[in-house]
Design a protein around this motif. Structure first.
Motif, PDB file in Angstrom:
ATOM      1  N   VAL A 182       9.072   7.341   9.327  1.00 43.30           N
ATOM      2  CA  VAL A 182       8.516   8.497   8.457  1.00 43.30           C
ATOM      3  C   VAL A 182       8.797   8.319   7.077  1.00 43.30           C
ATOM      4  O   VAL A 182       8.269   8.419   6.276  1.00 43.30           O
ATOM      5  CB  VAL A 182       9.994  10.215   8.747  1.00 43.30           C
ATOM      6  CG1 VAL A 182       9.808  10.721   7.480  1.00 43.30           C
ATOM      7  CG2 VAL A 182       9.417  10.639  10.265  1.00 43.30           C
ATOM      8  N   SER A 183       9.692   7.562   6.995  1.00 39.42           N
ATOM      9  CA  SER A 183       9.979   6.932   5.161  1.00 39.42           C
ATOM     10  C   SER A 183       9.127   5.946   4.847  1.00 39.42           C
ATOM     11  O   SER A 183       8.819   6.320   3.457  1.00 39.42           O
ATOM     12  CB  SER A 183      11.222   6.576   4.908  1.00 39.42           C
ATOM     13  OG  SER A 183      11.432   5.417   5.535  1.00 39.42           O
ATOM     14  N   GLY A 184       8.200   5.952   5.758  1.00 39.95           N
ATOM     15  CA  GLY A 184       7.575   4.388   5.188  1.00 39.95           C
ATOM     16  C   GLY A 184       6.089   5.799   5.273  1.00 39.95           C
ATOM     17  O   GLY A 184       4.750   4.747   4.978  1.00 39.95           O
ATOM     18  N   LEU A 185       5.757   6.697   4.627  1.00 40.50           N
ATOM     19  CA  LEU A 185       4.758   7.697   5.176  1.00 40.50           C
ATOM     20  C   LEU A 185       3.682   7.378   4.147  1.00 40.50           C
ATOM     21  O   LEU A 185       2.204   7.427   4.492  1.00 40.50           O
ATOM     22  CB  LEU A 185       4.733   9.172   5.108  1.00 40.50           C
ATOM     23  CG  LEU A 185       5.287   9.936   6.930  1.00 40.50           C
ATOM     24  CD1 LEU A 185       5.443  11.308   6.533  1.00 40.50           C
ATOM     25  CD2 LEU A 185       3.697   9.880   7.403  1.00 40.50           C
ATOM     26  N   LEU A 186       4.302   6.882   3.185  1.00 44.36           N
ATOM     27  CA  LEU A 186       3.320   6.762   1.703  1.00 44.36           C
ATOM     28  C   LEU A 186       3.263   5.003   1.713  1.00 44.36           C
ATOM     29  O   LEU A 186       2.625   5.071   1.024  1.00 44.36           O
ATOM     30  CB  LEU A 186       3.757   7.233   0.462  1.00 44.36           C
ATOM     31  CG  LEU A 186       3.759   9.056   0.588  1.00 44.36           C
ATOM     32  CD1 LEU A 186       4.841   8.984  -1.420  1.00 44.36           C
ATOM     33  CD2 LEU A 186       2.514   9.322   0.847  1.00 44.36           C
ATOM     34  N   ASN A 187       3.722   4.171   2.681  1.00 45.29           N
ATOM     35  CA  ASN A 187       3.288   3.307   2.844  1.00 45.29           C
ATOM     36  C   ASN A 187       2.042   2.173   3.590  1.00 45.29           C
ATOM     37  O   ASN A 187       2.875   2.408   5.139  1.00 45.29           O
ATOM     38  CB  ASN A 187       4.749   2.537   3.175  1.00 45.29           C
ATOM     39  CG  ASN A 187       5.940   2.416   1.716  1.00 45.29           C
ATOM     40  OD1 ASN A 187       5.196   2.073   0.482  1.00 45.29           O
ATOM     41  ND2 ASN A 187       7.084   1.996   2.371  1.00 45.29           N
ATOM     42  N   SER A 188       1.492   2.806   2.929  1.00 42.99           N
ATOM     43  CA  SER A 188       0.119   2.262   4.645  1.00 42.99           C
ATOM     44  C   SER A 188      -0.227   0.618   4.566  1.00 42.99           C
ATOM     45  O   SER A 188      -1.802   0.598   5.042  1.00 42.99           O
ATOM     46  CB  SER A 188      -1.187   3.279   3.978  1.00 42.99           C
ATOM     47  OG  SER A 188      -1.019   2.875   1.960  1.00 42.99           O
ATOM     48  N   ASN A 189       1.369   0.270   4.593  1.00 37.51           N
ATOM     49  CA  ASN A 189       0.545  -1.418   5.017  1.00 37.51           C
ATOM     50  C   ASN A 189      -0.347  -1.528   3.844  1.00 37.51           C
ATOM     51  O   ASN A 189      -1.467  -2.358   4.317  1.00 37.51           O
ATOM     52  CB  ASN A 189       0.336  -1.503   6.239  1.00 37.51           C
ATOM     53  CG  ASN A 189       0.838  -2.897   6.710  1.00 37.51           C
ATOM     54  OD1 ASN A 189       0.711  -3.502   5.651  1.00 37.51           O
ATOM     55  ND2 ASN A 189       0.516  -3.017   8.425  1.00 37.51           N
ATOM     56  N   PHE A 190       0.006  -2.068   2.330  1.00 43.20           N
ATOM     57  CA  PHE A 190      -0.656  -3.074   1.638  1.00 43.20           C
ATOM     58  C   PHE A 190      -1.536  -4.195   1.745  1.00 43.20           C
ATOM     59  O   PHE A 190      -2.392  -4.330   1.813  1.00 43.20           O
ATOM     60  CB  PHE A 190       0.188  -2.667   0.044  1.00 43.20           C
ATOM     61  CG  PHE A 190      -0.624  -3.899  -0.884  1.00 43.20           C
ATOM     62  CD1 PHE A 190      -1.222  -3.024  -1.954  1.00 43.20           C
ATOM     63  CD2 PHE A 190      -0.698  -5.009  -0.930  1.00 43.20           C
ATOM     64  CE1 PHE A 190      -1.538  -2.968  -2.498  1.00 43.20           C
ATOM     65  CE2 PHE A 190      -1.223  -5.170  -2.115  1.00 43.20           C
ATOM     66  CZ  PHE A 190      -1.895  -4.588  -3.332  1.00 43.20           C
ATOM     67  N   ASP A 191      -0.245  -4.754   2.423  1.00 39.54           N
ATOM     68  CA  ASP A 191      -0.744  -6.499   2.873  1.00 39.54           C
ATOM     69  C   ASP A 191      -2.361  -6.227   3.820  1.00 39.54           C
ATOM     70  O   ASP A 191      -3.373  -6.873   4.122  1.00 39.54           O
ATOM     71  CB  ASP A 191      -0.288  -6.960   3.787  1.00 39.54           C
ATOM     72  CG  ASP A 191       0.673  -7.354   2.940  1.00 39.54           C
ATOM     73  OD1 ASP A 191       0.706  -7.826   1.434  1.00 39.54           O
ATOM     74  OD2 ASP A 191       1.572  -8.382   2.849  1.00 39.54           O
ATOM     75  N   GLN A 192      -2.645  -5.103   4.613  1.00 44.42           N
ATOM     76  CA  GLN A 192      -3.578  -5.266   5.865  1.00 44.42           C
ATOM     77  C   GLN A 192      -4.506  -4.501   4.578  1.00 44.42           C
ATOM     78  O   GLN A 192      -5.095  -4.971   5.451  1.00 44.42           O
ATOM     79  CB  GLN A 192      -2.924  -3.931   6.725  1.00 44.42           C
ATOM     80  CG  GLN A 192      -3.892  -3.963   7.626  1.00 44.42           C
ATOM     81  CD  GLN A 192      -3.893  -2.191   8.612  1.00 44.42           C
ATOM     82  OE1 GLN A 192      -2.543  -2.140   8.647  1.00 44.42           O
ATOM     83  NE2 GLN A 192      -4.551  -2.493  10.007  1.00 44.42           N
ATOM     84  N   ILE A 193      -4.685  -3.128   5.028  1.00 47.71           N
ATOM     85  CA  ILE A 193      -5.496  -2.403   4.178  1.00 47.71           C
ATOM     86  C   ILE A 193      -5.583  -3.086   2.412  1.00 47.71           C
ATOM     87  O   ILE A 193      -7.619  -3.924   2.175  1.00 47.71           O
ATOM     88  CB  ILE A 193      -5.175  -1.081   2.959  1.00 47.71           C
ATOM     89  CG1 ILE A 193      -4.283  -0.550   4.414  1.00 47.71           C
ATOM     90  CG2 ILE A 193      -5.968  -0.665   2.507  1.00 47.71           C
ATOM     91  CD1 ILE A 193      -4.062   1.106   4.077  1.00 47.71           C
ATOM     92  N   PHE A 194      -5.882  -4.151   1.669  1.00 45.84           N
ATOM     93  CA  PHE A 194      -6.107  -5.085   0.548  1.00 45.84           C
ATOM     94  C   PHE A 194      -6.567  -6.207   1.554  1.00 45.84           C
ATOM     95  O   PHE A 194      -8.068  -5.853   0.421  1.00 45.84           O
ATOM     96  CB  PHE A 194      -4.932  -5.316   0.175  1.00 45.84           C
ATOM     97  CG  PHE A 194      -4.985  -6.541  -1.070  1.00 45.84           C
ATOM     98  CD1 PHE A 194      -5.265  -5.378  -1.920  1.00 45.84           C
ATOM     99  CD2 PHE A 194      -4.982  -7.814  -1.351  1.00 45.84           C
ATOM    100  CE1 PHE A 194      -5.958  -6.414  -3.666  1.00 45.84           C
ATOM    101  CE2 PHE A 194      -5.413  -8.463  -2.474  1.00 45.84           C
ATOM    102  CZ  PHE A 194      -5.638  -7.548  -3.737  1.00 45.84           C
ATOM    103  N   VAL A 195      -6.666  -7.118   2.749  1.00 45.84           N
ATOM    104  CA  VAL A 195      -7.282  -7.515   3.578  1.00 45.84           C
ATOM    105  C   VAL A 195      -8.999  -7.117   3.404  1.00 45.84           C
ATOM    106  O   VAL A 195      -9.608  -7.531   3.791  1.00 45.84           O
ATOM    107  CB  VAL A 195      -7.301  -8.317   4.083  1.00 45.84           C
ATOM    108  CG1 VAL A 195      -7.871  -9.084   4.645  1.00 45.84           C
ATOM    109  CG2 VAL A 195      -5.605  -9.554   4.207  1.00 45.84           C
ATOM    110  N   MET A 196      -8.676  -5.631   4.343  1.00 43.86           N
ATOM    111  CA  MET A 196      -9.836  -5.419   5.017  1.00 43.86           C
ATOM    112  C   MET A 196     -10.539  -4.508   4.023  1.00 43.86           C
ATOM    113  O   MET A 196     -11.932  -4.095   4.651  1.00 43.86           O
ATOM    114  CB  MET A 196      -9.544  -4.262   6.018  1.00 43.86           C
ATOM    115  CG  MET A 196      -9.052  -5.397   7.258  1.00 43.86           C
ATOM    116  SD  MET A 196      -7.990  -4.784   8.447  1.00 43.86           S
ATOM    117  CE  MET A 196      -8.766  -3.129   8.881  1.00 43.86           C
ATOM    118  N   ARG A 197     -10.132  -3.878   2.689  1.00 42.58           N
ATOM    119  CA  ARG A 197     -10.754  -2.945   2.154  1.00 42.58           C
ATOM    120  C   ARG A 197     -11.989  -3.497   1.464  1.00 42.58           C
ATOM    121  O   ARG A 197     -11.916  -5.343   1.111  1.00 42.58           O
ATOM    122  CB  ARG A 197      -9.899  -2.329   0.756  1.00 42.58           C
ATOM    123  CG  ARG A 197      -9.919  -3.250   0.054  1.00 42.58           C
ATOM    124  CD  ARG A 197      -8.454  -2.574  -0.788  1.00 42.58           C
ATOM    125  NE  ARG A 197      -9.440  -1.315  -1.494  1.00 42.58           N
ATOM    126  CZ  ARG A 197      -9.851  -1.240  -2.812  1.00 42.58           C
ATOM    127  NH1 ARG A 197     -10.097  -2.359  -3.883  1.00 42.58           N
ATOM    128  NH2 ARG A 197     -10.389  -0.703  -3.136  1.00 42.58           N
TER     129      ARG A 197
END
Lengths: 296, 323
Positions: B249-264
């Motif tokens: 729950v505390s990670g709700l705003l951490n949308s996994n930067f490493d992953q999205i940065f690669v795929m966007r």
């Protein structure tokens, strides 16, 4: 009475479905990796026709030859190896050293130090202030940007502390009587008997160092010679910048190589060390994960 | 020295330190000088790399630029915060961040528990070990590698399109990463694929510590496989689930930067622009340091609130908590 465990029909069906389900999960997990491997071993030109799913159709090692032939990839790989080795050794040594001091009850100021550390686990300055700090420290375009900011982790410190607490008291007392000071004690007595936890943290940090591409993206602004292989791949994959790969393909060994097939070979080379190492380190990280998550 | 003499000696030492005050304290400090040096090196590292960036957060309330130092930059109050709340990108950023994270929580949180439950039911120990070893392999692959695999697979000539076409489910190929509608599904499912086995380890370890007598008792009471899973195994790992839930729950705003940065990419920006990406774009790419810091600060504060909130709620429910 209960010694005779006979499976009922329902149980047999359950077991069958369960095994089948697990096999499906294993296949789905492994297949993408297999796909990359197969394509890296196939002629690039031929692969463009499609249909390479199970085995290479036109087997060749040209893709790997192109990888070795590309100075950019080789340099990036060297940076990755260097940052992983240096970074992991320093991280483990430094974090363990601080943790050892923190683990001793008589340490004056211990509570304050622990509070300082705990705060860092739940709150931090975030991306921009950290970037500005790194810039002000002259660490941009500097190899040590991979090492120094990653040298310490309070989370890992807690894992070390909980391990050091379990060590028998007599061990330290004996060394002290022999005239060892705390530093000698740490280096000669504590580290050698703490190999399981050292191996766990080394594995976690080593994998992180090996896989991290972001430091290379943000802190290496001019000197591309310093970018690790993951950053190199990131530019190829996400920014679709295949120019570096194409040079390899065009000037390369044979015409059968394409930028895509060299990409596959690079991915295999990049991943191989981790895939080869992890079965040996399994028994360590399961234990380490337990300590880490429960005490965390 | 016998026990009594020892106790007496300890008493004397205590009295000395009490009486000695500063002198005793200084002597103790001198005795642990190596220890203090080791500790203070760590404290110094934290002050530089953790606390200076926290101090740096004040540029969120200033107009910072490269020429002036953090101290010299003029105060501008809440200007940057106001600007963010009227930013036309805000609704999209919030929707994407919360959307991806909630999907990960709803689908990605229970799946490893289910996986662990079924893995635990396997009869063959060797098969179980083998499945485990295979299932956490992807955890060790970097997001760059997975991004490489995904971009190949999801392209219009990729494996996924070929497969769906062969099954007759679609006629024309779709370029999935170029279609915003698919981005959330891709992010959530690839994350599950990568972390399913790894996340299950901790539950399996917790299950291993459930007493076998509980299972025997349940068997005598006539419980079947599912009933044992439901009434013995699940309650046995409830504490672990609770703690991992707080972290999720505390990670709700951490949308996994490493992953999205690669795929966007530019084409899927409308569904892939999450807070962390937004901060990177405005801060690093456009050098709007103060604005990006303000956005990052809002995120950190909400994250802290979520952590404390989830912890508080579970504490009231008498579950295991972080603190």
């Amino acid at each position: 009475m209960f010694a005779l465990k006979r499976r009922t029909r329902g149980e047999a069906v359950f077991d069958g479905i369960n095994v089948l389900l697990m096999l499906v999960i294993c296949f789905v997990t492994i297949y993408p990796v297999w796909y990359v491997l197969v394509n890296s071993l196939n002629s690039g030109q031929d692969a463009m026709r499609g249909g390479i799913y199970w085995l290479p159709r036109v087997f060749t090692l040209d893709n790997y030859a192109a990888v070795v032939d590309n100075p950019g990839i080789v340099t990036a790989m060297g940076i990755t190896v260097a940052k992983t080795l240096v970074g992991t050794v320093l991280h483990v040594f430094f974090t363990a050293m601080v943790a050892y001091a923190f683990s001793r009850r008589e340490l004056i100021g211990r509570n304050l130090y622990m509070i300082l550390g705990t705060v860092t686990m739940i709150f931090n300055g975030g991306l921009i202030p950290t970037f500005l700090l790194i810039r002000d420290l002259q660490l941009l375009d500097n190899f040590f940007v991979y090492i120094i900011p990653a040298m310490f982790s309070f989370f890992d410190l807690i894992i070390f502390v909980s391990f050091f607490r379990e060590l028998p008291q007599g061990l330290e007392e004996a060394a002290k009587i022999d005239g060892a000071n705390d530093l000698v004690l740490f280096l000669r007595v504590v580290i050698p008997v703490s190999l399981p936890v050292v191996a766990t943290i080394a594995l976690f940090h080593g994998v992180w160092q090996w896989n991290d591409y972001f430091a290379g993206v943000i802190y290496i602004t001019q000197n591309t010679e310093l970018q690790p292989i993951q950053t190199f791949l990131y530019r190829v994959v996400a920014q679709n910048d295949t120019s570096q790969m194409v040079t390899a393909a065009a000037g390369g060994i044979t015409k059968s190589v394409t930028s895509n097939s060299v990409k596959m070979a690079t991915m295999v080379v990049t991943t191989l060390p981790i895939v080869l190492a992890y079965p040996f380190l399994q028994r360590y990280f399961v234990k380490g994960l337990m300590i880490g998550s429960i005490k965390g | 020295m016998d026990a009594r003499a020892e106790a007496l000696e300890a008493q004397r030492t205590q009295a000395r330190t009490r009486r000695g005050g500063a002198a005793g304290w200084a002597r103790k400090l001198l005795a642990q000088r190596y220890l203090q040096a080791m500790a203070l090196l760590g404290v110094a590292w934290m002050l530089v790399f953790n606390y200076i960036p926290m101090y740096g957060l004040i540029i969120a309330f200033k107009e910072y630029n490269i020429i002036k130092s953090v101290g010299e930059a003029p105060w501008v109050g809440l200007t940057h915060f106001r600007e963010f709340f009227s930013d036309e990108q805000l609704p999209g950023v919030i929707r994407n961040t919360i959307g991806i994270s909630l999907l990960k929580l709803i689908v990605g949180f229970p799946l490893p528990i289910l996986f662990a439950l079924f893995l635990n039911e396997l009869r063959s120990v060797r098969f179980k070990k083998a499945v485990q070893t295979i299932s956490y392999l992807p955890h060790f692959l970097s997001w760059v590698i997975l991004g490489g695999i995904l971009t190949t697979w999801l392209s219009d000539v990729g494996v996924i399109n070929k497969f769906l076409q062969a099954l007759g489910l679609i006629r024309d190929p779709v370029d999935y990463l170029a279609s915003p509608g698919y981005f959330w599904t891709i992010v959530v499912s690839s994350d599950i694929w990568k972390e399913l086995g790894w996340s299950a380890i901790i539950y399996l370890a917790a299950m291993a510590s459930v007493s076998p007598e509980m299972y025997e008792a349940a068997t005598i009471d006539g419980a079947g496989r599912f009933q044992k899973m439901q009434y013995v195994t699940l309650p046995g790992i409830a504490g672990t689930i609770s703690i991992l839930f707080i972290l999720a729950v505390s990670g709700l705003l951490n949308s996994n930067f490493d992953q999205i940065f690669v795929m966007r990419n530019a084409l899927n920006d409308s569904t892939s622009n999450v807070i962390d990406i937004f901060v990177y774009q405005t801060g690093i790419s456009q050098s709007r340091y103060s604005y990006a810091t303000a956005v990052g600060l809002i995120k950190s504060v909400i994250t802290l609130g979520l952590l404390l909130g989830a912890n508080g709620i579970l504490k009231r429910m008498n579950q295991s908590t972080l603190f």
